[in-house]
Every structure is written in structure tokens, then in C-alpha cells.
Design a protein around this motif. Structure first.
Motif, short mmCIF file in Angstrom:
data_model
loop_
_atom_site.label_atom_id
_atom_site.label_comp_id
_atom_site.label_asym_id
_atom_site.label_seq_id
_atom_site.Cartn_x
_atom_site.Cartn_y
_atom_site.Cartn_z
N PRO A 279 -0.21 12.90 1.93
CA PRO A 279 -0.46 11.58 2.52
C PRO A 279 0.69 11.18 3.42
CG PRO A 279 0.19 11.37 0.22
CD PRO A 279 0.00 12.83 0.48
N GLN A 280 0.40 10.33 4.38
CA GLN A 280 1.42 9.86 5.31
C GLN A 280 1.76 8.40 5.03
OE1 GLN A 280 0.95 10.85 9.45
NE2 GLN A 280 -0.50 12.48 8.98
N ASP B 250 3.29 -4.87 9.19
CA ASP B 250 2.82 -6.21 8.85
C ASP B 250 3.90 -7.03 8.16
OD1 ASP B 250 3.00 -4.89 6.46
OD2 ASP B 250 0.93 -5.27 5.83
N GLY B 251 5.13 -6.49 8.15
CA GLY B 251 6.22 -7.19 7.50
C GLY B 251 6.29 -6.97 6.01
N GLY B 252 5.39 -6.14 5.49
CA GLY B 252 5.33 -5.92 4.05
C GLY B 252 6.32 -4.88 3.57
N ALA B 253 6.08 -4.40 2.34
CA ALA B 253 7.02 -3.49 1.68
C ALA B 253 6.99 -2.12 2.34
CB ALA B 253 6.66 -3.37 0.20
N PHE B 254 8.06 -1.39 2.15
CA PHE B 254 8.21 -0.03 2.68
C PHE B 254 7.93 0.96 1.56
CE2 PHE B 254 11.26 3.49 2.30
CZ PHE B 254 10.93 4.23 3.40
N PRO B 255 7.28 2.09 1.85
CA PRO B 255 6.52 2.34 3.08
C PRO B 255 5.04 2.10 2.82
CG PRO B 255 6.94 4.40 1.99
CD PRO B 255 7.46 3.32 1.08
N ILE B 256 4.24 1.93 3.84
CA ILE B 256 2.81 1.74 3.64
C ILE B 256 2.08 3.04 3.92
CG2 ILE B 256 2.93 -0.69 4.28
CD1 ILE B 256 1.58 0.12 6.96
N LEU B 257 0.92 3.20 3.30
CA LEU B 257 0.08 4.35 3.60
C LEU B 257 -0.47 4.21 5.00
CD1 LEU B 257 -1.87 4.73 0.25
CD2 LEU B 257 -0.29 6.39 1.21
N CYS B 258 -0.56 5.31 5.72
CA CYS B 258 -1.12 5.27 7.06
C CYS B 258 -1.92 6.54 7.28
CB CYS B 258 -0.03 5.12 8.12
SG CYS B 258 1.25 6.39 8.04
N SER B 259 -2.65 6.59 8.35
CA SER B 259 -3.46 7.77 8.65
C SER B 259 -3.49 7.97 10.15
CB SER B 259 -4.89 7.59 8.11
OG SER B 259 -5.57 6.61 8.88
N ASP B 260 -4.01 9.12 10.55
CA ASP B 260 -4.07 9.42 11.98
C ASP B 260 -5.03 8.50 12.72
OD1 ASP B 260 -2.28 11.47 11.69
OD2 ASP B 260 -3.82 13.00 11.36
N THR B 261 -5.93 7.85 11.99
CA THR B 261 -6.89 6.96 12.65
C THR B 261 -6.33 5.57 12.85
OG1 THR B 261 -7.87 6.38 10.51
CG2 THR B 261 -8.81 8.26 11.70
N LEU B 262 -5.17 5.28 12.22
CA LEU B 262 -4.53 3.99 12.39
C LEU B 262 -3.21 4.18 13.13
CD1 LEU B 262 -5.10 2.58 8.79
CD2 LEU B 262 -6.45 2.08 10.84
N HIS B 263 -2.70 3.12 13.70
CA HIS B 263 -1.47 3.21 14.47
C HIS B 263 -0.50 2.11 14.03
CE1 HIS B 263 -3.41 6.17 17.08
NE2 HIS B 263 -4.46 5.37 17.11
N PRO B 264 -0.03 2.18 12.80
CA PRO B 264 0.84 1.11 12.29
C PRO B 264 2.23 1.11 12.90
CG PRO B 264 0.68 2.89 10.70
CD PRO B 264 -0.28 3.22 11.79
N LEU B 265 2.58 2.16 13.68
CA LEU B 265 3.90 2.20 14.30
C LEU B 265 3.85 1.86 15.79
CD1 LEU B 265 5.42 5.39 12.61
CD2 LEU B 265 5.79 3.00 12.02
N GLU B 266 2.76 1.27 16.23
CA GLU B 266 2.65 0.88 17.63
C GLU B 266 3.66 -0.21 17.97
OE1 GLU B 266 -1.67 1.49 19.56
OE2 GLU B 266 -1.56 -0.11 18.07
N ASP B 267 4.11 -0.18 19.20
CA ASP B 267 5.02 -1.22 19.70
C ASP B 267 4.19 -2.26 20.44
OD1 ASP B 267 7.02 -2.77 20.70
OD2 ASP B 267 7.92 -1.23 21.97
#
Length: 369
Positions: free
Chosen positions: A226-227, A265-282
Motif C-alpha cells: 500500500p502507498q 487535508d491537514g490530518g495525521a501522517f501518513p494517509i493511505l493513497c492510491s494511483d487514482t488519487l493525487h493527495p500530493l498535488e500542489d
């Protein structure tokens, strides 16, 4: 059961790694420390850490009494930091429960934090001359191939059979035999591309006779890791100091000093992410969320600046994706140093116990995050 002890001991006498630093004496502390460091770590990677650690903390009493930050700083970069925390706890128990001496029975030794059956057996065999079998990754691989064991080595029943086999094959000279089987696995009977033609057991190895040396031990297909995703904050105050945050003792990077982290989202580290989401976008929304979260938690008036390119760090059970965020403190107010937040000059920060990605960020700071 295929007898291998005499052949292995003869081979080890000529080809073994007799120059390894932890093989120069039978001191229980030094033997135990090497066994702990070599869990999940290659020999060449462990050597410099072993030397530095021994020089700084040469015995049970020194390790037991050392500040945890000192222990973790000496371990920093070696990974699997629970080993360092458990090592200090084990040293404290050796001092308080066993009078400063490594316990001389397997039953007592395995009660020490971070000490499993194979680690305990290795120390007892080498330090006290006991007939104790080991079953580290190298020894296990040699036994599996020489006896053509096709069962999954991670299954409990297979492990029990391997322990029975290891115990039956271990001779009275367990110290020499244990080192011999470890070296054979490390140098000849390697995980990939075993050097069967150079192996002293080639004529009695069942896997080789069956043409299956490369196929054993069997491997079970692993699910993709998992990422998880996070942002790291590299904030500099008006004096050029960097803010570090101490991680909780348990969990990821337990007890280490780290750059403050947050999720998009300002929440706890780290969150689960996937290739279909882009939680590290600027994006403006992400920057606003991060700035609000860090300002609130750290008590700082921050201005976020550049977001560097995404980087990755692989753990045993997941992959971390992260970006480093540059920021500066607005005005003269800065966060007070505390037990978990502390300002460091860059050179001093690098002397602390740091996770590898954070150390890399700080070292590369002159050229970007």
C-alpha cells in the motif's frame, strides 16, 4: 536427514569470514549487538554502525544508561528503529535482572526485548559454548535447499520442522557450525543465483540433484505494498534554524527527530493513497490546508513557499510518497523548544537520530529539498 556439519566446518576453516569484527572475541555484549544489527541488515552496511556504536556505548551499563536520543542517533540510517529501542530496553534488563550478564539459558535469553530464539541461540553458542541451533535466513535457506523442503517456510508447521532439523544437525561445536552455515548461505547458497558449483554440499544437496536450487525456498506471491502520502515541512526561523519534531516512541520512526508532517487535508501522517488519487498535488486548497494545520499545531505564523518534487521511501509493509514544503516564519514569533519540538542549526540537526529521508532532505538542502 543429511549430515552436513563436518563438511561445513572444513569449508569454513578455509573460506569463512573470520575477519568480521564481531568474530574477534566471545564477549556476549558484542556478539548480541552484532546479532541485533544484522537482523534485516547486510553485513557490509552494519560494519560501520557496529564500530561507532561500540566505541560510544561499549557495554551493557553504558547502553542502559544512555539517553535515548543518543542511542537513536548512533542507529540513525540503519533502519528498523524498533531494534534500537528494544536493544536499550534489553540492556536495561540485563543490568537490572541479570546482574550485568547476558542470561545463560535459552529460556531466560528470549525474554529480553528484541531477542528471538535464533538470536539468543547464536549468543549462547558463541559466548558460552553451548550446543544451540540457529535458524536465521541464511541457515534456513541452506537447510531448505539441502533437504529439498518445498513447504512455505513462513508456515508454522514448516518452521517447527526446520527447527527440529537444525537442532538435530548442530554438533557440539555449535559456535563454529553456526558461523559456517551462516557464511555458506551468505556467500554461496545465496537467495538468487546460488553458486552451486562452489558449494561443499553440492554432492549431497537434494535441491541441486533435482535441478531446483533456484526454485527453493518457495515464495508466495505478495500483494502490492500500500502507498501512504505525506508532506514534510522544512521551516527556517529568523536565525536560520530548522524545526524538528520528535516522533512518538511507537509507530513509524519511533523516537526519531523528524520534519513536521501533515497530510494534504491537514490530518495525521501518513494517509493511505492510491494511483487514482493525487493527495500530493500542489493546489491553493492544499497549501491553505497545510498552512492552517501546521500553524495551529506548531504555534507558528507560517508562509509556505516552494513545494519540491515528489520523492519515495520504501518500508517493509508500505511505500511512502512525500513532498517537502519550504516555509518561513512571519514576524518574530517562533515556536518554543519543548520535549517534542526543537529548533536546530542545520549542522546540529544532522547529528540527531533522523529518518533516512529527512537526513537526505537536510543534506541536500543547499540544492533544494
Amino acid at each position: 536427514m543429511i549430515p552436513i556439519a563436518e563438511t561445513l566446518l572444513d569449508w569454513y576453516a578455509c573460506h569463512g569470514r573470520h575477519d568480521l569484527p564481531w568474530r574477534q572475541n566471545r564477549d556476549p555484549y558484542q556478539l548480541w549487538l552484532a546479532e541485533i544489527m544484522l537482523q534485516q541488515t547486510q553485513v557490509e552496511s552494519a560494519k560501520p554502525y557496529y564500530a561507532r556504536f561500540l566505541q560510544a556505548l561499549p557495554n551493557w551499563q553504558a547502553l542502559a544508561a544512555a539517553p535515548q536520543d543518543r542511542v537513536l542517533a548512533l542507529w540513525s540510517g540503519l533502519g528498523y528503529y524498533a531494534r534500537a529501542r528494544n536493544a536499550q530496553r534489553a540492556a536495561q534488563e540485563v543490568v537490572t535482572r541479570f546482574g550485568g550478564h547476558f542470561p545463560n539459558t535459552l529460556e531466560a535469553a528470549v525474554t529480553l526485548p528484541g531477542v528471538g530464539r535464533s538470536t539468543a541461540a547464536a549468543v549462547l553458542a558463541s559466548a558460552y559454548g553451548q550446543r544451540q541451533a540457529i535458524l536465521d535466513a541464511n541457515a534456513r535457506r541452506v537447510l531448505i535447499r539441502s533437504h529439498a523442503i518445498e513447504a512455505d517456510p513462513k508456515v508454522s508447521a514448516t518452521q517447527q520442522w526446520l527447527w527440529t532439523l537444525a537442532s538435530a544437525l548442530t554438533p557440539e561445536d555449535a559456535h563454529g557450525y553456526n558461523q559456517a552455515i551462516q557464511d555458506l548461505g551468505a556467500l554461496i547458497c545465496t537467495p538468487r543465483q546460488p553458486r552451486c558449483t562452489a558449494c561443499p554440499l553440492v554432492n549431497r544437496c537434494l535441491a541441486h540433484a533435482q535441478g531446483r536450487s533456484h526454485a527453493l525456498p518457495v515464495t508466495v506471491n505478495k500483494a502490492p505494498k500500500p502507498q501512504r502520502c505525506a508532506f514534510f515541512l522544512l521551516v527556517v526561523d529568523t536565525e536560520g534554524q530548522i524545526l524538528l519534531e520528535k516522533r512518538p516512541d511507537s509507530g513509524i520512526w519511533g523516537g526519531l527527530w523528524c520534519l513536521p508532517q501533515a497530510a494534504s487535508d491537514g490530518g495525521a501522517f501518513p494517509i493511505l493513497c492510491s494511483d487514482t488519487l493525487h493527495p500530493l498535488e500542489d493546489t491553493p486548497a492544499v497549501r491553505q490546508s497545510l498552512q492552517a494545520a501546521w500553524s495551529r499545531r506548531l504555534g507558528l505564523n507560517l508562509q509556505l513557499k516552494a513545494l519540491e518534487e515528489e520523492q519515495q521511501h520504501v518500508f517493509t509493509h508500505f511505500q511512502l510518497r512525500f513532498r517537502c514544503v519550504h516555509a518561513r516564519v512571519l514576524g518574530s514569533a517562533v515556536a518554543d523548544s519543548s520535549a517534542t519540538l526543537r529548533w536546530y542549526r542545520p549542522a546540529d540537526a544532522l547529528t540527531q537520530g533522523l529518518p533516512t529521508p529527512v537526513r537526505r532532505i537536510l543534506r541536500d538542502r543547499s540544492g533544494g529539498c
